[in-house]
Design a protein around this motif. Structure first.
Motif, PDB file in Angstrom:
ATOM      1  N   VAL A   2      -8.785  66.430  -1.347  1.00 12.29           N
ATOM      2  CA  VAL A   2      -8.517  66.568   0.079  1.00 12.29           C
ATOM      3  C   VAL A   2      -7.262  65.766   0.427  1.00 12.29           C
ATOM      4  CG1 VAL A   2     -10.847  67.043   0.917  1.00 12.29           C
ATOM      5  CG2 VAL A   2     -10.153  64.678   0.515  1.00 12.29           C
ATOM      6  N   LEU A   3      -6.556  66.255   1.417  1.00 14.24           N
ATOM      7  CA  LEU A   3      -5.331  65.568   1.830  1.00 14.24           C
ATOM      8  C   LEU A   3      -5.669  64.577   2.942  1.00 14.24           C
ATOM      9  CD1 LEU A   3      -2.199  65.358   1.804  1.00 14.24           C
ATOM     10  CD2 LEU A   3      -2.210  67.086   3.614  1.00 14.24           C
ATOM     11  N   ILE A   4      -5.334  63.296   2.724  1.00 11.98           N
ATOM     12  CA  ILE A   4      -5.632  62.268   3.721  1.00 11.98           C
ATOM     13  C   ILE A   4      -4.367  61.466   4.028  1.00 11.98           C
ATOM     14  CG2 ILE A   4      -7.119  60.312   4.328  1.00 11.98           C
ATOM     15  CD1 ILE A   4      -9.131  61.332   2.254  1.00 11.98           C
ATOM     16  N   PRO A   5      -3.644  61.844   5.082  1.00  8.55           N
ATOM     17  CA  PRO A   5      -2.470  61.044   5.459  1.00  8.55           C
ATOM     18  C   PRO A   5      -2.909  59.639   5.856  1.00  8.55           C
ATOM     19  CG  PRO A   5      -2.544  63.125   6.677  1.00  8.55           C
ATOM     20  CD  PRO A   5      -3.861  62.973   5.997  1.00  8.55           C
ATOM     21  N   ALA A   6      -2.032  58.663   5.587  1.00 10.66           N
ATOM     22  CA  ALA A   6      -2.409  57.257   5.825  1.00 10.66           C
ATOM     23  C   ALA A   6      -1.372  56.546   6.681  1.00 10.66           C
ATOM     24  CB  ALA A   6      -2.538  56.540   4.478  1.00 10.66           C
ATOM     25  N   ASP A   7      -1.858  55.616   7.515  1.00 13.02           N
ATOM     26  CA  ASP A   7      -0.964  54.679   8.215  1.00 13.02           C
ATOM     27  C   ASP A   7      -1.219  53.299   7.625  1.00 13.02           C
ATOM     28  OD1 ASP A   7      -0.251  56.761   9.861  1.00 13.02           O
ATOM     29  OD2 ASP A   7      -1.231  55.968  11.656  1.00 13.02           O
ATOM     30  N   PHE A   8      -0.220  52.748   6.961  1.00 17.32           N
ATOM     31  CA  PHE A   8      -0.303  51.363   6.472  1.00 17.32           C
ATOM     32  C   PHE A   8       0.314  50.462   7.540  1.00 17.32           C
ATOM     33  CE2 PHE A   8      -0.695  53.795   2.634  1.00 17.32           C
ATOM     34  CZ  PHE A   8      -1.450  53.012   1.775  1.00 17.32           C
ATOM     35  N   MET A   9      -0.271  49.278   7.740  1.00 17.03           N
ATOM     36  CA  MET A   9       0.263  48.323   8.736  1.00 17.03           C
ATOM     37  C   MET A   9       0.339  46.946   8.119  1.00 17.03           C
ATOM     38  SD  MET A   9      -2.195  49.450  11.755  1.00 17.03           S
ATOM     39  CE  MET A   9      -2.538  51.175  11.586  1.00 17.03           C
ATOM     40  N   LEU A  10       1.455  46.267   8.335  1.00 25.08           N
ATOM     41  CA  LEU A  10       1.593  44.931   7.738  1.00 25.08           C
ATOM     42  C   LEU A  10       2.452  44.022   8.606  1.00 25.08           C
ATOM     43  CD1 LEU A  10       1.301  43.236   4.922  1.00 25.08           C
ATOM     44  CD2 LEU A  10       3.676  43.933   4.604  1.00 25.08           C
ATOM     45  N   ALA A  32      -5.053  62.004 -20.712  1.00 21.46           N
ATOM     46  CA  ALA A  32      -3.828  62.141 -19.894  1.00 21.46           C
ATOM     47  C   ALA A  32      -4.116  62.973 -18.653  1.00 21.46           C
ATOM     48  CB  ALA A  32      -2.721  62.778 -20.729  1.00 21.46           C
ATOM     49  N   MET A  33      -4.948  64.013 -18.806  1.00 25.25           N
ATOM     50  CA  MET A  33      -5.320  64.841 -17.645  1.00 25.25           C
ATOM     51  C   MET A  33      -6.059  63.994 -16.599  1.00 25.25           C
ATOM     52  SD  MET A  33      -4.351  67.988 -17.855  1.00 25.25           S
ATOM     53  CE  MET A  33      -5.413  68.940 -16.788  1.00 25.25           C
ATOM     54  N   HIS A  34      -7.011  63.188 -17.055  1.00 25.55           N
ATOM     55  CA  HIS A  34      -7.793  62.376 -16.119  1.00 25.55           C
ATOM     56  C   HIS A  34      -6.943  61.315 -15.426  1.00 25.55           C
ATOM     57  CE1 HIS A  34     -11.929  63.788 -16.644  1.00 25.55           C
ATOM     58  NE2 HIS A  34     -11.537  64.109 -17.879  1.00 25.55           N
ATOM     59  N   LYS A  35      -5.925  60.819 -16.150  1.00 24.23           N
ATOM     60  CA  LYS A  35      -5.118  59.733 -15.582  1.00 24.23           C
ATOM     61  C   LYS A  35      -3.998  60.234 -14.671  1.00 24.23           C
ATOM     62  CE  LYS A  35      -5.770  56.204 -19.097  1.00 24.23           C
ATOM     63  NZ  LYS A  35      -5.135  54.892 -19.107  1.00 24.23           N
ATOM     64  N   THR A  36      -3.688  61.516 -14.757  1.00 30.74           N
ATOM     65  CA  THR A  36      -2.578  62.049 -13.970  1.00 30.74           C
ATOM     66  C   THR A  36      -2.837  61.879 -12.473  1.00 30.74           C
ATOM     67  OG1 THR A  36      -2.057  63.647 -15.676  1.00 30.74           O
ATOM     68  CG2 THR A  36      -1.262  64.155 -13.468  1.00 30.74           C
ATOM     69  N   MET A  37      -1.809  61.377 -11.774  1.00 28.33           N
ATOM     70  CA  MET A  37      -1.907  61.181 -10.318  1.00 28.33           C
ATOM     71  C   MET A  37      -0.935  62.168  -9.693  1.00 28.33           C
ATOM     72  SD  MET A  37      -3.454  57.926  -9.923  1.00 28.33           S
ATOM     73  CE  MET A  37      -2.636  57.069  -8.599  1.00 28.33           C
ATOM     74  N   PRO A  38      -1.422  63.109  -8.900  1.00 26.86           N
ATOM     75  CA  PRO A  38      -0.513  64.133  -8.391  1.00 26.86           C
ATOM     76  C   PRO A  38       0.584  63.594  -7.473  1.00 26.86           C
ATOM     77  CG  PRO A  38      -2.698  64.345  -7.409  1.00 26.86           C
ATOM     78  CD  PRO A  38      -2.801  63.317  -8.491  1.00 26.86           C
ATOM     79  N   GLY A  39       0.316  62.487  -6.773  1.00 28.51           N
ATOM     80  CA  GLY A  39       1.336  61.991  -5.831  1.00 28.51           C
ATOM     81  C   GLY A  39       1.558  62.988  -4.702  1.00 28.51           C
ATOM     82  N   ASN A  40       2.713  62.851  -4.030  1.00 26.66           N
ATOM     83  CA  ASN A  40       3.029  63.705  -2.878  1.00 26.66           C
ATOM     84  C   ASN A  40       2.029  63.493  -1.740  1.00 26.66           C
ATOM     85  OD1 ASN A  40       5.007  65.445  -1.924  1.00 26.66           O
ATOM     86  ND2 ASN A  40       3.757  67.264  -2.280  1.00 26.66           N
ATOM     87  N   LYS A  41       1.419  62.325  -1.711  1.00 28.17           N
ATOM     88  CA  LYS A  41       0.423  62.003  -0.675  1.00 28.17           C
ATOM     89  C   LYS A  41       1.142  61.237   0.439  1.00 28.17           C
ATOM     90  CE  LYS A  41      -3.034  63.151  -3.500  1.00 28.17           C
ATOM     91  NZ  LYS A  41      -3.873  64.316  -3.336  1.00 28.17           N
ATOM     92  N   PRO A  42       1.007  61.706   1.670  1.00 28.58           N
ATOM     93  CA  PRO A  42       1.821  61.156   2.764  1.00 28.58           C
ATOM     94  C   PRO A  42       1.330  59.821   3.322  1.00 28.58           C
ATOM     95  CG  PRO A  42       0.441  62.958   3.551  1.00 28.58           C
ATOM     96  CD  PRO A  42       0.177  62.847   2.080  1.00 28.58           C
ATOM     97  N   SER A  43       2.284  59.013   3.735  1.00 26.53           N
ATOM     98  CA  SER A  43       1.918  57.792   4.468  1.00 26.53           C
ATOM     99  C   SER A  43       3.041  57.366   5.395  1.00 26.53           C
ATOM    100  CB  SER A  43       1.585  56.652   3.503  1.00 26.53           C
ATOM    101  OG  SER A  43       2.735  56.219   2.832  1.00 26.53           O
ATOM    102  N   ASN A  44       2.646  56.720   6.492  1.00 28.01           N
ATOM    103  CA  ASN A  44       3.561  55.972   7.356  1.00 28.01           C
ATOM    104  C   ASN A  44       3.374  54.509   7.024  1.00 28.01           C
ATOM    105  OD1 ASN A  44       4.399  58.164   9.057  1.00 28.01           O
ATOM    106  ND2 ASN A  44       2.408  58.063  10.085  1.00 28.01           N
ATOM    107  N   THR A  45       4.439  53.725   7.134  1.00 22.98           N
ATOM    108  CA  THR A  45       4.263  52.267   7.048  1.00 22.98           C
ATOM    109  C   THR A  45       4.799  51.642   8.328  1.00 22.98           C
ATOM    110  OG1 THR A  45       4.563  52.389   4.668  1.00 22.98           O
ATOM    111  CG2 THR A  45       4.673  50.203   5.662  1.00 22.98           C
ATOM    112  N   LEU A  46       3.935  50.863   8.972  1.00 21.63           N
ATOM    113  CA  LEU A  46       4.330  50.172  10.211  1.00 21.63           C
ATOM    114  C   LEU A  46       4.449  48.689   9.902  1.00 21.63           C
ATOM    115  CD1 LEU A  46       1.751  52.345  11.634  1.00 21.63           C
ATOM    116  CD2 LEU A  46       3.598  51.952  13.193  1.00 21.63           C
TER     117      LEU A  46
END
Ligand SMILES: O=P(O)(O)OC[C@H]1O[C@](O)(CO)[C@@H](O)[C@@H]1O
Length: 547
Positions: A395-403, A456-470
């Motif tokens: 599932v696609l879960i966009p994230a807002d990181f705050m620091l 290698a298949m299990h470890k593959t991380m697709p990436g392209n997962k969106p985030s904002n950083t505040l």
């Protein structure tokens, strides 16, 4: 099909979403060194890096076109001018008037509301000072050092979470305890540790009819009386914040002890009203005022910045992109700051109670998704649990990181570790790790071909997962005010796009009515049961256990 889905820019975004399939943010970063510089914006001490999103310049400009086409600017201006935009309740929506420091009037039904707003702010200031300076005492002459703030929903989350977020600003010697749930475990636990002679109960309820708040206040009153206080001492120990002054007086609150609010303040937008009194009691009036000033600054930014540089608009339109064109059903908030750990729960009510709707305009059932599920918790904790699904789930879960870049009184090693985890997560989500990289890592490990391939298949991380950083320098009261207003306006813009009324909450009503009907059957065990079979069965289980 609804008019929104037929609109030219909606159609354009639908085709853009198709044309981006198979493209990866990793490649965009590799070929476009200016990407982050272009896709960043700052206002009110908050820096937003939104370059790690699945958007191209073309997508962004179509999103802003959609915002213009749907009249976001005109709708925003209507809200700020006091128009009746909450049309199902025939109310203006003016939480912004509560932090209006422009000196300009704000009109509702031909009347300027600012004199009343300012008078209430003065009352909050005087009351706060009288407690902190020991001028207002309990009935035995002791200082009031314990505040029990009773409320629920918007009359609880705002004060509790903002007070928690501003821990470095707490006034010494004042302890504020928040109670919301009608579950007696909570109020009994809180009261058990307190001296009634030094306790002030602040009851917050806009409607003065919410079951949980009324019951918890009654319990506190009984506790106070049974501990030795008398009826006439109650005025020294109980105050209320409500727009229903007559119900509050009928309940026994002294008129002088009632702080007003108005029907043009929605519950989830009410922390800026007297509902915020427990915040002022926690951090002092000047810091409380700075919180309001930060929100006012964000209001000005929202009203004046071009859409392309407007933080609430940028975040809102990215959200629309994911919900409506990339099928995201949830959005995660990840504050990398312990004191901000409650913020996801705050935004959860703000967003889901505002935009969790299905009717647009006057009566059109929508054929598109509206608000996503909002959830989240403090970083780094989630990295050791639910981040797994964000990285590798389907599932696609966009994230807002705050620091915050600086944290008062903090050991540098901790803060650098915290920041490195925050940045590392956004990087991992964006770039992922390819099969080839994972396969190469397994070289020389003595694995047979099948095992190496499988691993290698299990470890593959697709990436392209969106985030904002505040990022912000420090989470001081002013910055927090701006941050909250940023999310309020983000929710507003999304509601404006989806055409829903972001300011009513009819969906919470039916459960309350049915709950009351069930309560009548639980308290009268002879009453005949005429609900559905499942509900009757549950009631019987309760009756049997409580004979
Ligand atoms: O302040 P009140 O009237 O007690 O309401 C508390 C909360 O209950 C709700 O009406 C929902 O049940 C929220 O919108 C509100 O913030």
């Amino acid at each position: 099909m609804t008019a929104l889905r037929q609109s030219p820019h909606w159609q354009q975004l639908t085709s853009l979403a198709h044309s981006l399939e198979g493209q990866h943010m990793r490649d965009w970063f590799a070929t476009d060194p200016q990407r982050t510089e272009r896709l960043s914006a700052s206002a009110c001490g908050i820096h937003l890096d939104y370059s790690k999103n699945r958007v191209t310049d073309e997508v962004l400009s179509a999103l802003y076109d959609l915002a213009r086409e749907q009249g976001v600017e005109a709708k925003r201006d209507a809200m700020f001018s006091g128009d009746i935009i909450n049309h199902t309740e025939q109310r203006a929506v003016l939480h912004t008037a509560l932090r209006n420091f422009s000196g300009k009037p704000v009109m509702v039904d031909g009347q300027d509301v600012m004199p009343e707003v300012l008078a209430t702010q003065d009352k909050i200031r005087d009351f706060t000072h009288s407690i902190h300076q020991g001028k207002r005492l309990g009935y035995t002459g002791k200082p009031l050092t314990h505040i029990v703030a009773v409320g629920i929903g918007g009359s609880f989350l705002g004060p509790k979470i903002m007070s928690e977020a501003l821990k470095p600003y707490w006034v010494d010697g004042v302890n504020v305890h928040y109670v919301a749930n009608v579950d007696g475990c909570h109020i009994h636990d809180v009261l058990a540790g307190l001296d009634h002679e030094q306790t002030l109960v602040v009851m917050s309820s806009k409607s003065f009819s919410t079951q949980e708040t009324l019951q918890n206040t009654l319990t506190a009153k009984e506790w106070f009386l049974s501990a030795g206080g008398s009826q006439q001492d109650i005025a020294k120990h109980f105050i209320a914040i409500s727009s229903n002054i007559s119900a509050a007086t009928e309940f026994g609150m002294a008129e002088d002890n009632i702080f007003p609010m108005w029907d043009w303040v929605g519950g989830r937008y009410s922390l800026w009203s007297a509902i915020g009194l427990p915040i002022a009691l926690t951090i002092g009036y000047d810091n409380y005022r700075a919180l309001l000033e930060g929100a006012f600054e964000m209001d000005n930014h929202f009203c004046s910045a071009p859409l392309e540089q407007n933080l609430p608009v940028i975040m809102a339109m990215l959200g629309v992109w994911y919900v409506n064109f990339q099928h995201a059903q949830s959005h995660v908030l990840l504050p990398y700051y312990h004191y901000l750990r409650g913020f996801p729960a705050y935004v959860q009510q703000l967003d889901m109670e505002s935009n969790g709707k299905r009717i647009a305009g006057s009566a059109e059932t929508v054929d598109y998704a509206t608000g996503p599920v909002i959830w989240g918790s403090e970083g780094t904790n989630g990295q050791h649990s639910f981040h797994q699904l964000i990285h590798q789930g389907q599932v696609l879960i966009p994230a807002d990181f705050m620091l915050p870049l600086n944290v008062p009184n903090q050991n540098d090693t901790h803060h650098a570790m915290l920041a490195s985890n925050c940045f590392g997560q956004t990087q991992a989500l964006m770039q992922g790790k390819t099969y080839d990289e994972c396969y190469a890592d397994l070289d020389g490990k003595g694995l047979d071909e099948d095992t190496r391939h499988s691993l290698a298949m299990h470890k593959t991380m697709p990436g392209n997962k969106p985030s904002n950083t505040l990022l912000f320098n420090q989470l001081d009261p002013k910055t927090l005010g701006s941050l909250v207003a940023l999310y309020e306006h983000k929710v507003f813009v999304q509601g404006a796009i989806w055409g829903v009324n972001s300011f009513d909450q009819w969906g919470v009503e039916l459960g309350k009515v049915l709950g009351n009907a069930v309560l009548a059957k639980l308290t009268d065990s002879d009453a005949p049961l005429d609900f559905d079979a499942s509900t009757n069965h549950l009631i019987n289980a309760f009756r049997n256990a409580n004979q």
